[in-house]
Design an enzyme around this catalytic site. Structure first.
Site, PDB file in Angstrom:
ATOM      1  N   CYS A 192       7.879  -8.403 -13.804  1.00  0.00           N
ATOM      2  CA  CYS A 192       6.701  -9.255 -13.344  1.00  0.00           C
ATOM      3  C   CYS A 192       5.321  -8.427 -13.665  1.00  0.00           C
ATOM      4  O   CYS A 192       4.565  -8.882 -14.366  1.00  0.00           O
ATOM      5  CB  CYS A 192       6.878  -9.815 -11.996  1.00  0.00           C
ATOM      6  SG  CYS A 192       8.298 -10.948 -12.311  1.00  0.00           S
TER       7      CYS A 192
ATOM      8  N   LEU B 215       0.830  -1.143  -0.067  1.00  0.00           N
ATOM      9  CA  LEU B 215       0.008  -0.049  -0.105  1.00  0.00           C
ATOM     10  C   LEU B 215       0.720   1.189   0.189  1.00  0.00           C
ATOM     11  O   LEU B 215       0.599   2.202   0.730  1.00  0.00           O
ATOM     12  CB  LEU B 215      -0.857  -0.143   1.212  1.00  0.00           C
ATOM     13  CG  LEU B 215      -2.017  -0.984   1.196  1.00  0.00           C
ATOM     14  CD1 LEU B 215      -2.730  -0.969   2.550  1.00  0.00           C
ATOM     15  CD2 LEU B 215      -3.005  -0.733   0.092  1.00  0.00           C
TER      16      LEU B 215
HETATM   17  C1  UDX Z   1      11.759 -15.215 -14.781  1.00  0.00           C
HETATM   18  C2  UDX Z   1      10.722 -16.157 -15.301  1.00  0.00           C
HETATM   19  O1  UDX Z   1      11.126 -17.420 -15.581  1.00  0.00           O
HETATM   20  C3  UDX Z   1       9.551 -15.299 -15.883  1.00  0.00           C
HETATM   21  O2  UDX Z   1       8.550 -16.368 -16.511  1.00  0.00           O
HETATM   22  C4  UDX Z   1       8.949 -14.854 -14.656  1.00  0.00           C
HETATM   23  O3  UDX Z   1       7.892 -14.017 -15.097  1.00  0.00           O
HETATM   24  C5  UDX Z   1      10.011 -13.642 -14.210  1.00  0.00           C
HETATM   25  O4  UDX Z   1      11.173 -14.616 -14.116  1.00  0.00           O
HETATM   26  P1  UDX Z   1      14.040 -14.277 -15.107  1.00  0.00           P
HETATM   27  O5  UDX Z   1      14.686 -14.998 -14.213  1.00  0.00           O
HETATM   28  O6  UDX Z   1      13.817 -12.693 -14.321  1.00  0.00           O
HETATM   29  O7  UDX Z   1      12.660 -14.639 -15.482  1.00  0.00           O
HETATM   30  O8  UDX Z   1      14.712 -14.015 -16.432  1.00  0.00           O
HETATM   31  P2  UDX Z   1      16.104 -13.597 -17.015  1.00  0.00           P
HETATM   32  O9  UDX Z   1      16.907 -13.039 -15.854  1.00  0.00           O
HETATM   33  O10 UDX Z   1      16.102 -13.053 -18.352  1.00  0.00           O
HETATM   34  O11 UDX Z   1      16.701 -15.196 -16.909  1.00  0.00           O
HETATM   35  C6  UDX Z   1      16.209 -16.080 -17.858  1.00  0.00           C
HETATM   36  C7  UDX Z   1      17.746 -17.143 -18.305  1.00  0.00           C
HETATM   37  O12 UDX Z   1      17.218 -18.151 -19.455  1.00  0.00           O
HETATM   38  C8  UDX Z   1      18.668 -16.111 -19.129  1.00  0.00           C
HETATM   39  O13 UDX Z   1      20.001 -16.448 -18.349  1.00  0.00           O
HETATM   40  C9  UDX Z   1      18.638 -16.778 -20.410  1.00  0.00           C
HETATM   41  O14 UDX Z   1      19.893 -16.855 -21.045  1.00  0.00           O
HETATM   42  C10 UDX Z   1      18.096 -18.264 -20.068  1.00  0.00           C
HETATM   43  N1  UDX Z   1      17.551 -18.869 -21.330  1.00  0.00           N
HETATM   44  C11 UDX Z   1      16.549 -18.384 -22.046  1.00  0.00           C
HETATM   45  C12 UDX Z   1      17.934 -20.063 -21.443  1.00  0.00           C
HETATM   46  O15 UDX Z   1      18.871 -20.658 -20.839  1.00  0.00           O
HETATM   47  N2  UDX Z   1      17.360 -20.882 -22.681  1.00  0.00           N
HETATM   48  C13 UDX Z   1      16.378 -20.293 -23.502  1.00  0.00           C
HETATM   49  O16 UDX Z   1      15.794 -20.920 -24.339  1.00  0.00           O
HETATM   50  C14 UDX Z   1      16.008 -18.776 -23.063  1.00  0.00           C
HETATM   51  C1  UDX Z   2       6.711  -9.493  -7.716  1.00  0.00           C
HETATM   52  C2  UDX Z   2       6.031 -10.430  -6.569  1.00  0.00           C
HETATM   53  O1  UDX Z   2       6.198  -9.448  -5.475  1.00  0.00           O
HETATM   54  C3  UDX Z   2       6.774 -11.488  -6.596  1.00  0.00           C
HETATM   55  O2  UDX Z   2       5.958 -12.488  -5.474  1.00  0.00           O
HETATM   56  C4  UDX Z   2       6.525 -12.194  -7.786  1.00  0.00           C
HETATM   57  O3  UDX Z   2       7.135 -13.448  -7.913  1.00  0.00           O
HETATM   58  C5  UDX Z   2       7.379 -11.399  -8.600  1.00  0.00           C
HETATM   59  O4  UDX Z   2       6.928 -10.254  -8.869  1.00  0.00           O
HETATM   60  P1  UDX Z   2       9.091  -8.179  -7.695  1.00  0.00           P
HETATM   61  O5  UDX Z   2       8.544  -7.559  -9.228  1.00  0.00           O
HETATM   62  O6  UDX Z   2      10.566  -8.526  -7.839  1.00  0.00           O
HETATM   63  O7  UDX Z   2       8.118  -9.236  -7.319  1.00  0.00           O
HETATM   64  O8  UDX Z   2       9.002  -6.876  -6.609  1.00  0.00           O
HETATM   65  P2  UDX Z   2       7.955  -6.186  -5.875  1.00  0.00           P
HETATM   66  O9  UDX Z   2       8.649  -6.010  -4.641  1.00  0.00           O
HETATM   67  O10 UDX Z   2       6.471  -6.904  -5.946  1.00  0.00           O
HETATM   68  O11 UDX Z   2       7.656  -4.945  -6.471  1.00  0.00           O
HETATM   69  C6  UDX Z   2       7.147  -4.448  -7.758  1.00  0.00           C
HETATM   70  C7  UDX Z   2       6.888  -3.086  -8.381  1.00  0.00           C
HETATM   71  O12 UDX Z   2       5.780  -2.705  -7.455  1.00  0.00           O
HETATM   72  C8  UDX Z   2       8.197  -2.021  -8.032  1.00  0.00           C
HETATM   73  O13 UDX Z   2       8.212  -1.376  -9.158  1.00  0.00           O
HETATM   74  C9  UDX Z   2       7.777  -1.531  -6.563  1.00  0.00           C
HETATM   75  O14 UDX Z   2       8.573  -0.179  -6.487  1.00  0.00           O
HETATM   76  C10 UDX Z   2       6.278  -1.106  -6.802  1.00  0.00           C
HETATM   77  N1  UDX Z   2       5.512  -1.282  -5.585  1.00  0.00           N
HETATM   78  C11 UDX Z   2       5.535  -2.233  -4.611  1.00  0.00           C
HETATM   79  C12 UDX Z   2       4.884  -0.111  -5.235  1.00  0.00           C
HETATM   80  O15 UDX Z   2       4.743   0.778  -6.066  1.00  0.00           O
HETATM   81  N2  UDX Z   2       4.089  -0.072  -4.172  1.00  0.00           N
HETATM   82  C13 UDX Z   2       4.091  -0.924  -3.184  1.00  0.00           C
HETATM   83  O16 UDX Z   2       3.634  -0.673  -2.042  1.00  0.00           O
HETATM   84  C14 UDX Z   2       5.075  -1.971  -3.451  1.00  0.00           C
END
Ligand code: UDX
Ligand code: UDX
Length: 434
Positions: free
Chosen positions: A262, A252
């Site tokens: 995400c 909030l």
């Molecule tokens: C993740 C998730 O898996 C996504 O669905 C979720 O919503 C957010 O978090 P994230 O870990 O943040 O993604 O992505 P990223 O940091 O881009 O890492 C993905 C990795 O997968 C990269 O290192 C990339 O090189 C690798 N990759 C991608 C593979 O190894 N094989 C592929 O075919 C594509």
């Molecule tokens: C989110 C979810 O919290 C996590 O459970 C999921 O697995 C991945 O997505 P993340 O995106 O890493 O995690 O960060 P989060 O702390 O949720 O913040 C997301 C965004 O919301 C940020 O830009 C943050 O600044 C914003 N935020 C968060 C607000 O503006 N107000 C708040 O009160 C909380």
């Protein structure tokens, strides 16, 4: 247990490190050779508090290794997690091509007589598990035995390690008792509540949870607008409603809106999924709209005070989408930099961890980068706080005032105390506070 994680990014790498920390043997696979070479060299490609130490400790203990070979990972593991990206497409729906490709890759190396649990950890639309299973079955030449499980992650960047080590809950979505039992064994050391569901429900839980959290943020941002119009204070209002245990104070915090890899993508995806299923979730469209206009309203406030932005020297503190990460993906702070550069402002930014990635992905072209908060503020006609890094609260206000050309602060994260800042001689504008 022996685990393999395909995709060593923010989710896969931290998950792998935490699984190793509790005693499992983990192979992290990634198709990015540079990233794997870095990891093999002891370098950590992302910033996440506590991760570096965890990686080094578990590599040294022989429980964690890295490879580019899916075959090696699948061969040597009982359970294979998929943690590759699921990016948005222009219409908001999810691009599942990486998931599909990895499913085919796994299928190609699964050997007869090898039972494997394939776990989807990436955030995916409901029914993706069924498609992953179909794909593996279709492409497998032998008669490999496998089950598909959905096991969404709920980690927040910036506190991913504690989120994973002490989770609120573990969700295991599976239709096979054998697979679910193995998953329960993996998570036993975490001593967290486990919810076992069918695959579709587990997939839905992730989108529904993230959408609800985003809804909370947009709700308080809408309340902040009413606070501004009525002279109330959104922080006090959030405290007052948050003390109700049914509501809770978390998520909030009013501000310039949510960003990151995400929320924006998951809300768009959930809207697209609901439309596909013939049950449009229109409430979430309003959540998106409030979030977008929150930034526009903030820039309008800046324009109201500074009048013309062209050629104005504006300092921006923060580039990452939230503090304690180097992640600048879909960051509202970056979008504000881009908006101001497009209006012809002379923008100087500072971020404790995010500048390298912002430069690498060419997100802040036309803006300059400073090495400290005060250096960014030097000669500035206004300062914008776009990310709530703790470091910014430590800056001496009298030094800051001396450094700036005109002492004007726009605090997009309600980081500072209005009274303190105003009594130090600044014009101060924040969100939902008068
Ligand atoms: C993740 C998730 O898996 C996504 O669905 C979720 O919503 C957010 O978090 P994230 O870990 O943040 O993604 O992505 P990223 O940091 O881009 O890492 C993905 C990795 O997968 C990269 O290192 C990339 O090189 C690798 N990759 C991608 C593979 O190894 N094989 C592929 O075919 C594509
Ligand atoms: C989110 C979810 O919290 C996590 O459970 C999921 O697995 C991945 O997505 P993340 O995106 O890493 O995690 O960060 P989060 O702390 O949720 O913040 C997301 C965004 O919301 C940020 O830009 C943050 O600044 C914003 N935020 C968060 C607000 O503006 N107000 C708040 O009160 C909380």
């Amino acid at each position: 247990m022996k685990l393999c994680i395909i995709g060593s990014g923010y989710v896969g790498l931290v998950s792998g490190a935490c699984f190793a920390e509790v005693g499992h043997h983990v192979i992290c696979v990634d198709n990015n050779e540079k990233k794997v070479a870095q990891l093999l060299n002891g370098e950590v490609p992302i910033y996440e508090p506590g991760l570096e130490e965890l990686l080094h400790r578990n590599v040294a203990a022989g429980r964690l290794s890295f490879t580019t070979s899916t075959e090696e990972g699948v061969d040597k593991s009982d359970v294979v997690f998929i943690a590759v990206p699921t990016p948005p497409q222009p219409d908001g729906s999810v691009d599942l091509s990486y998931i599909e490709k990895v499913a085919r890759e796994i299928s190609a190396v699964l050997k007869p007589g090898q039972y494997r649990v394939i776990v989807d950890k990436s955030t995916v639309p409901v029914k993706t598990g069924e498609k992953v299973a179909d794909t593996i079955r279709r492409y497998n030449k032998g008669s490999a035995e496998f089950d598909v499980v959905s096991n969404p992650e709920f980690l927040r960047e910036g506190c991913a390690v504690p989120d994973l080590m002490k989770p609120d809950r573990i969700v295991i979505g599976g239709n096979s008792e054998r697979a679910v039992a193995l998953m329960q064994k993996i998570y036993e050391p975490f001593m967290a509540p486990v919810l076992v569901t069918d695959i579709n429900s587990a997939e839905l839980i992730k989108h529904a949870a993230n959408s609800f959290l985003a809804l909370k943020i947009s709700y308080i941002n809408a309340v902040a607008r009413i606070c501004e119009a009525s002279g109330a204070d959104v922080e006090k209002v959030a405290d007052g409603i948050g003390m109700d245990k049914r509501i809770g104070r978390n998520f909030l915090n009013a501000g310039i809106g949510y960003g990151g890899s995400c929320f924006p993508k998951d809300i768009a995806a959930f809207i697209a999924i609901s439309e596909d299923l013939g049950v449009p979730f229109t409430l979430l469209k309003e959540v998106e709209k409030i979030n977008l206009t929150q930034r526009e309203r903030f820039i309008a406030k800046i324009r109201e005070t500074l009048w013309v932005l062209k050629d104005k020297k504006i300092a921006i503190w923060g580039l990452t989408f939230k503090p304690d990460t180097d992640d600048v993906r879909s960051s509202v702070a970056v979008q504000i930099v881009q908006d101001l550069v497009a209006e012809g402002a002379d923008v100087v930014t500072y971020d404790p961890k995010g500048a390298d990635k912002a430069i690498e992905f060419q997100l802040i072209q036309g803006a300059r980068i400073a090495q400290s908060p005060l250096e960014a503020a030097k000669g500035a006609e206004a300062l914008i706080i776009a990310t709530e890094w703790n470091e910014f609260t430590k800056v001496d206000l009298s030094e800051l005032k001396k450094a700036m050309h005109t002492p004007v602060i726009f605090d997009g994260r309600n980081l500072l105390d209005p009274e303190t800042v105003r009594s130090a001689g600044f014009a101060y504008t924040s969100v939902g506070r008068n």
